[in-house]
Write an enzyme that holds these catalytic residues in place. Sequence first.
Site: not given
Length: 350
Positions: A245, A290
Site C-alpha cells: 500500500s 491510516k
Amino acid sequence: MSRRTATLVVSGLLLLALACAVLFAPVPYAELSPGPTYNTLGDEGGRPVIEISGHETYPTSGHLNMTTVSVTNKSYDMPLLDALAGWVKGDADVVLKKSLYPDDKSAAEVERENAEEFSSSQEHAKVAAFAALKIPIEKQVIVSTVAKDAPALGKLHAGDIILAVDGAPIGRTEDVAGAITKHKAGESVTLTVDPADARGTRRDVQVVTGRAEDDGRALVGITPGILPKFPFKVEIHLEDVGGPSAGMMFALGIVDKLSPGDLTGGKFVAGTGTIDDAGKVGAIGGIQMKTIGARRQGAKYFLTPKANCAAAAQTRPGGLTLVQVETLDDALKALETIRTGQGTLTECHA
C-alpha cells in the site's frame, strides 16, 4: 442468613463468575489500529527513506508520508471484552482473524508474503516514477517462477535473466514460449541466462522439454517476467513494514527528489495506495486507521485511492482533507493545487 438470601448470593456469584468467564473467553478476532507514518522525503534509522545515487537530486520540503496499520499478531487470543471495546472505540477496528491470517498459512508465511509485496511495490513505484519523469528504462526478461516438478527445476531459478533461447535474443516475455514451442516435447532446448546468483556471467543451460497436458506442446515449466534495469540506483530503506500500500507515496517521493522545486510547498501531505507500472493507484485495506494515524502525526491532506474514498469519508478525522486520486498523475496534480493554492481538489465524500 436465611436460605433464600444464601441462594440469591450464591446464584449472583455464579452469574458473575459466568459473566467473567464469557467476557475473558478468547474469540477469533484481531484488532487493527493506527500505525506509524514515515516521511518518504525524510530519514529513518539514520538513512534517507529514499536514497538516490548516480543522478542529480534536488532539495525537498514538507511531508509525503506513507501510512501503516498496526495489527495484533496471529498468536494473540483476543478476549471477548477486548473485542467489544474495539467495536466501540473509534480509533480501532476489529475483524475476523482469518481475514488477516488464513488458516492454511502460518504467521511466518503471511509475514514473508507481506515482505514480498512491499518489495514489489517499491519496484512498481520506481517504474511509475521514472515514466512520469520520462526517464527511459531498459526491460529484461527473467525467470519469474519455476513450477514444481518442472523440467527446468534445479537448472533455472527465479531471477535468472533470459538472454537468448537457442541463440535467438529474447526481448519480450512471449519470445520465450515462442522459441520453446518450436521444439517437440522431449527435445533439448538451450537457454542462455545471466544467473540471479552470479550477475554479470553468461551461462548456457540445456533443458529437456516436457509435454503440456492440454495440447502436447513442449514446455520447460517456467513463467517469464520483466525485470526493469534502471539507469541509476534508487534504494528504499524501511524495516518492519509490509504489504503493497505504500507504492504511490514512494513514487511521489522519488519524483520529488528527482525534480527541481518541491511537490508539497512545505505542506504536510500523507496518503496510501498501491501502484502499478503504468501509474494506476489501487485500493488498500485499513483506510480508516491510516487516516487517523496521519492526522495524529499532523497531516492536513490525505491522498486517497478512489475505491477507498467513501469508506474514508465516513470516519474522516477533523482537520484532514481527503483527496481522491486514481493515478500518479492525479496525485501530482493534486499536489500542485495544494502547493500553489490554485485550482480545486477532488475531495472524497461518504
